[in-house]
Design a protein around this motif. Structure first.
Motif, PDB file in Angstrom:
ATOM      1  N   PRO A  91       0.821  -1.225   0.000  1.00 16.24           N
ATOM      2  CA  PRO A  91       0.000   0.000   0.000  1.00 16.24           C
ATOM      3  C   PRO A  91       0.848   1.266   0.000  1.00 16.24           C
ATOM      4  O   PRO A  91       0.963   1.971   1.013  1.00 16.24           O
ATOM      5  CB  PRO A  91      -0.807  -0.136   1.292  1.00 16.24           C
ATOM      6  CG  PRO A  91       0.068  -0.948   2.195  1.00 16.24           C
ATOM      7  CD  PRO A  91       0.799  -1.908   1.301  1.00 16.24           C
ATOM      8  N   ALA A  92       1.485   1.540  -1.122  1.00 12.88           N
ATOM      9  CA  ALA A  92       2.325   2.731  -1.253  1.00 12.88           C
ATOM     10  C   ALA A  92       2.428   3.086  -2.725  1.00 12.88           C
ATOM     11  O   ALA A  92       2.182   2.245  -3.602  1.00 12.88           O
ATOM     12  CB  ALA A  92       3.713   2.480  -0.665  1.00 12.88           C
ATOM     13  N   SER A  93       2.784   4.333  -3.002  1.00 10.58           N
ATOM     14  CA  SER A  93       2.915   4.779  -4.382  1.00 10.58           C
ATOM     15  C   SER A  93       4.224   4.279  -4.979  1.00 10.58           C
ATOM     16  O   SER A  93       5.127   3.839  -4.265  1.00 10.58           O
ATOM     17  CB  SER A  93       2.869   6.308  -4.453  1.00 10.58           C
ATOM     18  OG  SER A  93       4.017   6.864  -3.833  1.00 10.58           O
ATOM     19  N   ALA A  94       4.323   4.370  -6.305  1.00 11.49           N
ATOM     20  CA  ALA A  94       5.548   3.950  -6.991  1.00 11.49           C
ATOM     21  C   ALA A  94       6.735   4.798  -6.549  1.00 11.49           C
ATOM     22  O   ALA A  94       7.850   4.293  -6.397  1.00 11.49           O
ATOM     23  CB  ALA A  94       5.347   4.050  -8.500  1.00 11.49           C
ATOM     24  N   PHE A  95       6.510   6.082  -6.313  1.00 10.80           N
ATOM     25  CA  PHE A  95       7.600   6.970  -5.907  1.00 10.80           C
ATOM     26  C   PHE A  95       8.115   6.602  -4.519  1.00 10.80           C
ATOM     27  O   PHE A  95       9.324   6.646  -4.261  1.00 10.80           O
ATOM     28  CB  PHE A  95       7.142   8.425  -5.926  1.00 10.80           C
ATOM     29  CG  PHE A  95       8.244   9.402  -5.669  1.00 10.80           C
ATOM     30  CD1 PHE A  95       9.168   9.705  -6.665  1.00 10.80           C
ATOM     31  CD2 PHE A  95       8.380  10.013  -4.430  1.00 10.80           C
ATOM     32  CE1 PHE A  95      10.204  10.598  -6.424  1.00 10.80           C
ATOM     33  CE2 PHE A  95       9.407  10.905  -4.189  1.00 10.80           C
ATOM     34  CZ  PHE A  95      10.318  11.195  -5.193  1.00 10.80           C
ATOM     35  N   PHE A  98      10.156   3.461  -4.885  1.00  8.93           N
ATOM     36  CA  PHE A  98      11.443   3.778  -5.511  1.00  8.93           C
ATOM     37  C   PHE A  98      12.348   4.525  -4.532  1.00  8.93           C
ATOM     38  O   PHE A  98      13.558   4.286  -4.486  1.00  8.93           O
ATOM     39  CB  PHE A  98      11.227   4.614  -6.766  1.00  8.93           C
ATOM     40  CG  PHE A  98      12.500   5.097  -7.399  1.00  8.93           C
ATOM     41  CD1 PHE A  98      13.271   4.235  -8.171  1.00  8.93           C
ATOM     42  CD2 PHE A  98      12.943   6.397  -7.208  1.00  8.93           C
ATOM     43  CE1 PHE A  98      14.458   4.664  -8.745  1.00  8.93           C
ATOM     44  CE2 PHE A  98      14.126   6.832  -7.775  1.00  8.93           C
ATOM     45  CZ  PHE A  98      14.877   5.964  -8.549  1.00  8.93           C
ATOM     46  N   ALA A  99      11.769   5.442  -3.743  1.00  4.03           N
ATOM     47  CA  ALA A  99      12.558   6.203  -2.766  1.00  4.03           C
ATOM     48  C   ALA A  99      13.181   5.270  -1.735  1.00  4.03           C
ATOM     49  O   ALA A  99      14.340   5.437  -1.338  1.00  4.03           O
ATOM     50  CB  ALA A  99      11.679   7.246  -2.088  1.00  4.03           C
ATOM     51  N   ASN A 169      18.166  -4.487 -12.769  1.00  3.70           N
ATOM     52  CA  ASN A 169      17.313  -5.374 -11.985  1.00  3.70           C
ATOM     53  C   ASN A 169      15.838  -5.252 -12.364  1.00  3.70           C
ATOM     54  O   ASN A 169      15.096  -6.231 -12.279  1.00  3.70           O
ATOM     55  CB  ASN A 169      17.486  -5.073 -10.496  1.00  3.70           C
ATOM     56  CG  ASN A 169      16.871  -6.129  -9.619  1.00  3.70           C
ATOM     57  OD1 ASN A 169      17.178  -7.307  -9.727  1.00  3.70           O
ATOM     58  ND2 ASN A 169      15.973  -5.719  -8.743  1.00  3.70           N
ATOM     59  N   VAL A 170      15.399  -4.061 -12.764  1.00  2.00           N
ATOM     60  CA  VAL A 170      13.988  -3.890 -13.128  1.00  2.00           C
ATOM     61  C   VAL A 170      13.739  -4.192 -14.602  1.00  2.00           C
ATOM     62  O   VAL A 170      12.585  -4.282 -15.024  1.00  2.00           O
ATOM     63  CB  VAL A 170      13.500  -2.455 -12.806  1.00  2.00           C
ATOM     64  CG1 VAL A 170      13.634  -2.161 -11.328  1.00  2.00           C
ATOM     65  CG2 VAL A 170      14.250  -1.411 -13.621  1.00  2.00           C
ATOM     66  N   TYR A 241      12.537   4.347 -12.236  1.00  2.00           N
ATOM     67  CA  TYR A 241      11.310   4.817 -11.580  1.00  2.00           C
ATOM     68  C   TYR A 241      10.115   4.698 -12.520  1.00  2.00           C
ATOM     69  O   TYR A 241       9.029   4.269 -12.115  1.00  2.00           O
ATOM     70  CB  TYR A 241      11.472   6.267 -11.132  1.00  2.00           C
ATOM     71  CG  TYR A 241      10.173   6.925 -10.749  1.00  2.00           C
ATOM     72  CD1 TYR A 241       9.446   6.483  -9.639  1.00  2.00           C
ATOM     73  CD2 TYR A 241       9.655   7.975 -11.504  1.00  2.00           C
ATOM     74  CE1 TYR A 241       8.245   7.074  -9.295  1.00  2.00           C
ATOM     75  CE2 TYR A 241       8.440   8.557 -11.162  1.00  2.00           C
ATOM     76  CZ  TYR A 241       7.746   8.106 -10.059  1.00  2.00           C
ATOM     77  OH  TYR A 241       6.544   8.680  -9.730  1.00  2.00           O
ATOM     78  N   TRP A 242      10.306   5.063 -13.784  1.00  2.00           N
ATOM     79  CA  TRP A 242       9.225   4.937 -14.767  1.00  2.00           C
ATOM     80  C   TRP A 242       8.797   3.485 -14.918  1.00  2.00           C
ATOM     81  O   TRP A 242       7.603   3.188 -15.023  1.00  2.00           O
ATOM     82  CB  TRP A 242       9.691   5.477 -16.112  1.00  2.00           C
ATOM     83  CG  TRP A 242       8.714   5.234 -17.226  1.00  2.00           C
ATOM     84  CD1 TRP A 242       7.606   5.963 -17.529  1.00  2.00           C
ATOM     85  CD2 TRP A 242       8.770   4.153 -18.182  1.00  2.00           C
ATOM     86  NE1 TRP A 242       6.956   5.419 -18.615  1.00  2.00           N
ATOM     87  CE2 TRP A 242       7.640   4.317 -19.036  1.00  2.00           C
ATOM     88  CE3 TRP A 242       9.646   3.092 -18.401  1.00  2.00           C
ATOM     89  CZ2 TRP A 242       7.387   3.424 -20.081  1.00  2.00           C
ATOM     90  CZ3 TRP A 242       9.384   2.210 -19.427  1.00  2.00           C
ATOM     91  CH2 TRP A 242       8.274   2.383 -20.260  1.00  2.00           C
ATOM     92  N   ARG A 243       9.764   2.570 -14.894  1.00  2.00           N
ATOM     93  CA  ARG A 243       9.441   1.137 -15.022  1.00  2.00           C
ATOM     94  C   ARG A 243       8.645   0.661 -13.803  1.00  2.00           C
ATOM     95  O   ARG A 243       7.689  -0.114 -13.946  1.00  2.00           O
ATOM     96  CB  ARG A 243      10.740   0.350 -15.144  1.00  2.00           C
ATOM     97  CG  ARG A 243      10.532  -1.148 -15.350  1.00  2.00           C
ATOM     98  CD  ARG A 243       9.987  -1.442 -16.727  1.00  2.00           C
ATOM     99  NE  ARG A 243       9.752  -2.868 -16.910  1.00  2.00           N
ATOM    100  CZ  ARG A 243       8.631  -3.499 -16.561  1.00  2.00           C
ATOM    101  NH1 ARG A 243       7.637  -2.826 -16.009  1.00  2.00           N
ATOM    102  NH2 ARG A 243       8.503  -4.797 -16.784  1.00  2.00           N
ATOM    103  N   ILE A 244       9.023   1.105 -12.618  1.00  2.00           N
ATOM    104  CA  ILE A 244       8.298   0.721 -11.404  1.00  2.00           C
ATOM    105  C   ILE A 244       6.889   1.323 -11.417  1.00  2.00           C
ATOM    106  O   ILE A 244       5.915   0.674 -11.030  1.00  2.00           O
ATOM    107  CB  ILE A 244       9.070   1.185 -10.147  1.00  2.00           C
ATOM    108  CG1 ILE A 244      10.381   0.396 -10.027  1.00  2.00           C
ATOM    109  CG2 ILE A 244       8.228   1.016  -8.883  1.00  2.00           C
ATOM    110  CD1 ILE A 244      11.278   0.886  -8.931  1.00  2.00           C
TER     111      ILE A 244
END
Length: 250
Positions: A91-95, A98-99, A169-170, A241-244
């Motif tokens: 339950p968290a955003s992609a950012f 990534f952070a 890795n992504v 980040y875009w991929r995530i």
């Protein structure tokens, strides 16, 4: 920033989750690399005297290796459908995700490895200083004074290594580490050629070239190389980040 994109509380929760459930998967390799630093000390000492600069270089080598390998081991779930699903369900955003990945891979792992390496080295000095190993174990004050100079150069290298590791890795599902290393070699060659072309274009008819004043040109090449690597690394982080984010939406 929009609360739907980044919430500090959610970020802390993701960071705690990663540290508790993901980082432990890297613990064994982390310890092996940490111990290997001191095994190298013994191997080199048995051959001949280990100079101060060599000790710093050994720690740097394993620091780079640890920083590069960490994202592949900690976030290996990206390479499986099941693990990817559990990552998306957090339950968290992609950012925020990534952070957390950025902080762990770029800050917590390298800093922990460096500090523990110095701590083990210091305890070794205390343990063996009275056993005839003075020339083997570096004096703590000498090591710190040299580290202030040498380890400041590690930051740009680690920044680039971690960016390529997270990116690889992504992107890759199988043999991600090996494929990423091949990409690093290829990219290093391409970037070096690009820097050479830019340098040749700028200094084509420069009198300093013919006068043999290479120090100015060398400094320029080093400066532009660092800027190119920095820009390239930021691009890799952005793409990761875009991929995530794309993974999160899908």
């Amino acid at each position: 920033m929009d609360n739907n994109i980044f919430s500090f509380d959610r970020f802390i929760k993701v960071l705690k989750y990663d540290l508790r459930f993901r980082v432990m998967g890297f613990a064994l390799l982390f310890i092996v690399l940490l111990v290997s630093v001191h095994l190298f000390y013994f191997l080199i000492y048995n051959v001949g005297e280990l100079r101060i600069v060599e000790r710093v270089q050994i720690i740097q080598l394993f620091l780079f290796s640890c920083s590069f390998m960490a994202p592949f081991k900690i976030y290996r779930e990206f390479r499986s459908s099941r693990g990817k699903a559990s990552f998306i369900m957090l339950p968290a955003s992609a950012f925020e995700k990534f952070a957390s990945m950025f902080v762990i891979s770029l800050i917590l792992v390298p800093v922990s490895f460096l500090l523990l390496s110095l701590a083990l080295d210091y305890f070794a000095v205390l343990l063996f200083s009275n056993m005839g190993h003075d020339r083997f174990f570096l004096r703590y004050e000498e090591f710190i004074s040299l580290a202030d100079i040498d380890f400041s150069l590690c930051c740009p290298v680690i920044f680039t290594l971690v960016s390529t590791a997270i990116f690889g890795n992504v992107i890759f599902k199988k043999r991600a580490l090996a494929k990423t290393m091949l990409c690093v070699i290829a990219m290093a060659y391409i970037l070096s050629e690009a820097v050479t072309l830019i340098t040749n274009f700028i200094f084509w008819n420069d009198e300093r070239v013919y006068a043999g004043t290479w120090s100015v040109i060398h400094e320029y090449v080093q400066d532009i190389s660092e800027k190119v690597c920095l820009a390239f690394s930021v691009l890799l982080y952005a793409f990761a980040y875009w991929r995530i984010k794309k993974m999160q939406i899908s």
